[in-house]
Design an enzyme around this catalytic site. Structure first.
Site, mmCIF file in Angstrom:
data_model
loop_
_atom_site.group_PDB
_atom_site.id
_atom_site.type_symbol
_atom_site.label_atom_id
_atom_site.label_comp_id
_atom_site.label_asym_id
_atom_site.label_seq_id
_atom_site.Cartn_x
_atom_site.Cartn_y
_atom_site.Cartn_z
ATOM 1 N N ASP A 1 0.720 -1.137 0.048
ATOM 2 C CA ASP A 1 0.093 0.100 0.098
ATOM 3 C C ASP A 1 0.735 1.412 -0.093
ATOM 4 O O ASP A 1 2.053 1.159 0.258
ATOM 5 C CB ASP A 1 -0.964 0.075 1.186
ATOM 6 C CG ASP A 1 -2.064 -0.790 1.143
ATOM 7 O OD1 ASP A 1 -2.208 -1.289 -0.030
ATOM 8 O OD2 ASP A 1 -2.731 -1.023 2.135
ATOM 9 N N ASP B 1 -4.699 -2.789 5.047
ATOM 10 C CA ASP B 1 -5.473 -1.943 6.031
ATOM 11 C C ASP B 1 -6.802 -2.093 6.147
ATOM 12 O O ASP B 1 -7.357 -1.976 7.243
ATOM 13 C CB ASP B 1 -4.884 -0.528 6.088
ATOM 14 C CG ASP B 1 -5.149 0.343 4.993
ATOM 15 O OD1 ASP B 1 -5.880 -0.444 3.879
ATOM 16 O OD2 ASP B 1 -4.738 1.492 4.879
ATOM 17 N N ASP C 1 -9.164 -5.710 1.941
ATOM 18 C CA ASP C 1 -8.090 -6.120 1.849
ATOM 19 C C ASP C 1 -7.789 -7.520 2.336
ATOM 20 O O ASP C 1 -6.831 -8.054 2.155
ATOM 21 C CB ASP C 1 -6.883 -5.374 2.479
ATOM 22 C CG ASP C 1 -6.602 -4.113 1.865
ATOM 23 O OD1 ASP C 1 -7.063 -3.992 0.405
ATOM 24 O OD2 ASP C 1 -6.394 -2.982 2.209
#
Length: 1059
Positions: free
Chosen positions: A395, A734, A738
């Site tokens: 990310d 997060d 996900d």
């Protein structure tokens, strides 16, 4: 919140809550479904009355420390449920489950009886008692080792149960999960896992996954208590809804507040945890090593049988050919018992129980150190798997960046305003500032606090929202005045599919409803048909103007590495008949409007440019990843230009180089090109997901470094394809969505600060500081674990081969094993427990990143390791054979005068030199084994970086000298002279020189050597191996065996019955 509370009856009509027992059946599935739980809450006075009885308040919560303490004492605390740990005595008794040790103890007992008959009670007991003592010593040290290891894992589990939640105690405060008490008003949002049982008293669009507790996979809609009552009064269908939130379930959508009613072991999850085992299953490396141990065990068993047969052959020859003594006497029985003990002891030494032990010690040591370096390990196997990771899908926000957001510029009323101009009142009209600030304050859930001492903000909650709230504060609007407001009719939380958040607010003056919306700039812009221009005037937003804003505002901000957020609103017409009537009716109508219809036809207020600085250490960390053969890919929800700019700043993309076709790609285009996922069946008939167009995917994966505007589905697609190509993939995440990608990845990293509970639950490792550099730390430790195990294998296989060869040779030629049972038990302690402690706790070096990662197909015992093992074994066998057969020709090995006349064999000095040389050679060989050839050939590199190694070796040498000098008749050895000690020491030291010279033999000669199979043995098959049958199952394996007997389906059934 106050608009959500129903009018409830006076306190004198309440049924009283007497204690925690009153809530015992409240969360049973049957009681919830038949409505009896709801009726019981009504009898207690509803949510308001229940809160009052718990000395709490729906708006203020519990607002005194004394009341918190009282509730904790009355209703229990929220400490994590832990299985009672085994005591040291239990672990010692467990060690006596070793089949071979039991047989050895029985033989030692018979030997003691025979010794006392032959030599009398005064001296005849010594040999058997020494074996008893040696076995007890081995068992105690092994049990102590297991005890310390279990304590480490227990500390890890405690850390995993730590977490922060937000509760209302006078105001919104953050506390540890362990500090929650009954009566607390707990705030929850999308992605949270409920740690307690409670009653929902406020919320919007809440959907919960209860599959973990009920086995039902459907999403369950949750409504606040008073809404459930209203619907039941209106006879609306609420069969699949309830206000009861159960611990262990996950919030998939929405947000709200709950009144906590059960904590700790009283919760549904707590009761279930009491019934479940919390041990860790074997890791892939342990399963692979079980195959190696199986082959070594078979070889050792064969040698033990052949040794026993050889000794029996000598006995038969002496009795029936040479007629030295009668067959039916105690001497024959004593010889048979001794030979049998030698054979059993060979098996004890040969079966390498230390292999899985070394992995466990390495993991226990590593996870403790990794925790100190911001990696909280949930799944032990992930530590070793990270050693082979060659792809990291990361990310951006919080991982590559600092996640400290601030609005640095805004575009509104057709002009740019920078941060230093925010305080200037004349740049924007009062009307525009007001609608922008109201939109920010109403349409957000973050709860940042301003430190009164330094006037700085403490960002609590979503960092993007915190940055916007700080902007509103600069404009003079305090967000707390707009929360818990009866004007809020509906709130649709942000999720990764919609990429926006909307809130419907009632304007009581003219009975209109205003929809505030914020989200991804491109998406919001396309839904806007007007924009606020100079002096707050609204103008039509045509295609030309949209393109102008897209290119000259959004893309301009993106090129400066700014995240762009659009703020917009919509007013419903006052004359609309749907919105007339009471607040309850208006709210009901608003909830019936589809989400996509609610926030369309918008008016654009502003576009904010939000800065999130790159972490200072990220560029160097990415550079190290690239050098170590690991490809870093950034997967972000930002637009293409922002993602590209940040990737260049991080070093993921090279500056000043022309991009390849697929190096930067949007999630939508990627998904369309590869064709998504298809379902196929594997060799076992199980359905698995595969990439539809693998050929295109392979072409994209070779080039792709950045995926922009990526959805969680795109991330899952990418991970699936990379694994299908044979890569070892690590993924960061997060958000709630996900979770599938985190589960699918070989190693999933969840963010410890910004990560949702659902993401943390799906992950293998939690990054405590959300930092990309911490992933690099995990990779270093992963490679180090593999190296430590290889070092240990080098050492143990050498000891095994030499001990087996010399035992068999001595038995065949000398009619006795050169190492007696007691000596071999000491050798077993050195090569299993001591060596695993010394070699499995080697600290990592940054140099492990100077080579490529391990592949899935790599052999654990590499060609270079075979070269080391063969070289050390040849040298030791040569020296020990010289001592065994030729030494008396060169030095005096006669019996010391003080031992003459005692019952010592004539060659006791020679055998003592053999024993001393054998052990010292193992000590110095362990120094050689500390280095793997691909690191350095110098055995003294990092000589002093592991104090534990030198402590273990020092203890080994001291105990060995004491055994030689003072063991006497107990160990069947003679003390040695200084000259004889020096000879043994010289043989040991020269072993390092010989090993060093042997390493210069070309590696290619050893390439085709594959002595041991390294197939992973499945968990359920591990107890059927020869190693398991002959030796004690390790603590982990015993618990795994017990756990495998519990069918997972029955557990789900059990949990459903509990609920």
């Amino acid at each position: 919140m106050k608009h959500q509370y129903s009018k409830q009856q006076d306190s004198q009509d309440y049924d009283q809550v007497h204690g925690i027992e009153d809530f015992k059946d409240l969360f049973q599935l049957a009681s919830i479904n038949d409505g009896s739980s709801l009726k019981r809450v009504q009898k207690w006075g509803g949510d308001q009355g229940l809160a009052k009885q718990l000395k709490s308040h729906q708006l203020k919560g519990i607002d005194s420390e004394a009341q918190i303490i009282e509730n904790r004492e009355k209703y229990g605390n929220n400490d994590p449920i832990e299985k009672e740990s085994e005591s040291l005595c239990d672990l010692i008794l467990e060690c006596f489950g070793d089949t071979m040790l039991q047989i050895l103890l029985l033989a030692a007992f018979v030997s003691t009886i025979i010794g006392m008959i032959n030599e009398g009670v005064a001296t005849g007991w010594t040999e058997g008692a020494t074996i008893f003592f040696a076995v007890f010593l081995i068992v105690s040290i092994t049990a102590g080792n297991n005890y310390l290891k279990e304590r480490q894992f227990q500390q890890l589990r405690k850390r995993l149960d730590d977490g922060i939640v937000q509760v209302v105690r006078g105001g919104i405060v953050e506390i540890s999960i362990k500090e929650i008490v009954v009566g607390d008003i707990l705030q929850f949002s999308i992605g949270d896992m409920f740690a307690v049982d409670g009653l929902m008293i406020q919320g919007s669009s809440v959907k919960v996954d209860e599959s973990a507790m009920t086995g039902e996979s459907d999403e369950i809609k949750k409504l606040p208590f008073n809404e459930m009552i209203q619907q039941s009064q209106l006879s609306l269908d609420n069969h699949h809804c309830s206000p009861f939130l159960i611990s262990g379930t996950k919030c998939l959508d929405g947000n709200g507040y709950m009144l906590v009613l059960q904590v700790g072991q009283n919760t549904i999850q707590g009761q279930l945890k009491l019934l479940l085992n919390q041990d860790n299953p074997p890791t892939p490396l342990q399963q692979k090593l079980e195959g190696v141990a199986e082959d070594i065990g078979k070889l050792g068993t064969l040698v033990a049988i052949l040794t026993f047969i050889a000794l029996m052959g000598h006995l038969i020859y002496d009795v029936f050919v040479l007629h030295k003594h009668e067959f039916m006497n105690l001497k024959t029985l004593s010889f048979i018992i001794d030979a049998f003990m030698i054979g059993v002891t060979i098996i004890v030494v040969a079966v390498p129980e230390g292999l899985p032990l070394a992995v466990t010690i390495a993991l226990a040591y590593s996870v403790g150190k990794m925790k100190d370096e911001q990696n909280l390990v949930k799944n032990l196997a992930s530590c070793e798997i990270m050693g082979g990771a060659n792809n990291i899908c990361s990310d951006k926000t919080g991982t590559l960046t600092q996640n400290i957001m601030s609005v640095t510029t805004i575009w509104s009323e057709n002009s740019f305003i920078t941060k230093d101009q925010f305080n200037q009142n004349n740049l924007l009209s009062k009307q525009t500032v007001e609608v922008m600030a109201e939109s920010i304050c109403y349409n957000s859930n973050a709860n940042p606090n301003k430190d009164k001492n330094n006037n700085r903000w403490i960002q609590i909650g979503n960092k993007t929202e915190c940055a916007l709230i700080e902007l509103a504060d600069i404009f003079g609007f305090k967000y707390s005045n707009y929360r818990q407001n009866e004007k809020i009719l509906r709130q649709i939380p942000f999720n990764s599919k919609r990429k926006k958040m909307s809130t419907a607010v009632l304007n009581q003056k003219n009975q209109t409803v205003r929809i505030f919306t914020k989200g991804a700039s491109e998406i919001i812009l396309q839904q806007c048909f007007r924009y606020i221009s100079k002096n707050g005037n609204e103008l039509q937003l045509d295609k030309t103007k949209k393109d102008d804003i897209l290119h000259n505002v959004i893309e301009y901000y993106a090129s400066q590495c700014l995240r762009t957020i659009a703020i917009a609103y919509r007013d419903f017409e006052p004359q609309s008949s749907n919105f007339k009537g009471s607040t309850v009716n208006m709210k009901a109508h608003i909830h019936q409007i589809p989400e996509d219809d609610l926030d369309k036809d918008l008016t654009l207020i502003a576009i904010c440019g939000i800065k999130d600085p790159i972490r200072a250490d990220v560029p160097n960390a990415i550079k190290l990843c690239n050098q170590s053969g690991v490809t870093v890919r950034m997967v972000t929800g930002d637009n293409l230009i922002t993602a590209q700019s940040i990737a260049k700043e991080c070093g993921i993309l090279e500056q000043g180089r022309a991009q390849q076709e697929f190096e930067v790609i949007e999630g939508k285009k990627f998904r369309e090109l590869v064709g998504g996922l298809i379902s196929v069946k594997d060799d076992e008939g199980k359905e698995i997901k595969k990439i539809k167009n693998m050929q295109i995917f392979s072409k994209i994966s070779k080039e792709m470094k950045v995926m922009a505007r990526a959805s969680p589905e795109d991330k899952y697609l990418l991970v699936t394809g990379l694994i299908e190509e044979g890569n070892v993939v690590a993924v960061t995440g997060d958000g709630t969505n996900d979770a599938p990608a985190l589960k699918k990845a070989d190693v999933g990293f969840a963010m410890g600060i910004t990560g949702s509970d659902v993401a943390k639950d799906a992950a293998d490792i939690i990054l405590i500081d959300d930092n990309f550099s911490s992933i690099l730390i995990a990779m270093i430790w992963g490679r180090n674990i593999y190296d430590c195990i290889r070092k240990f294998i080098q050492f143990q296989l050498t000891v095994n081969l030499v001990a087996l060869f010399m035992s068999f040779t001595g038995a065949v030629i000398l009619k006795q094993s050169p190492l007696n049972a007691i000596e071999m038990l000491w050798v077993n302690l050195i090569m299993d427990t001591f060596a695993s402690l010394a070699l499995a706790t080697e600290p990592p070096s940054i140099k492990v990143l100077q080579r490529q990662p391990y592949k899935r197909t790599d052999q654990i015992v590499s060609p270079t390791m075979y070269r080391t093992i063969v070289g050390a074994s040849l040298y030791q066998i040569t020296i020990l054979s010289f001592i065994l057969f030729l030494l008396p020709k060169y030095i005096d090995c006669s019996l010391p005068p003080e031992l003459i006349g005692q019952k010592y064999p004539q060659n006791v000095v020679q055998m003592s030199i053999f024993f001393q040389a054998f052990v010292l050679m193992q000590v110095f060989n362990s120094i050689s084994c500390r280095q793997l050839d691909y690191h350095t050939k110098n055995p003294f590199t990092n000589f002093c970086n592991n104090p534990l190694f030198w402590i273990v070796q020092t203890i080994t040498v001291i105990v060995q000298i004491l055994l030689i000098q003072y063991g006497g008749r107990y160990v069947k050895v003679s003390h040695l002279t200084l000259f004889q000690h020096l000879i043994c020491l010289g043989f040991a030291i020269f072993g390092i020189v010989f090993s060093l010279l042997f390493k210069f033999i070309p590696e290619s000669i050893c390439q085709k050597i594959h002595i041991f199979r390294e197939d992973e043995i499945k968990t359920e098959k591990m107890d059927e191996t020869l190693t398991s049958r002959l030796r004690r199952k390790s603590t982990m394996r015993l618990h795994t065996s017990q756990r495998s007997k519990v069918d997972s389906g029955s557990l789900k059934k059990m949990s459903s019955q509990k609920i």
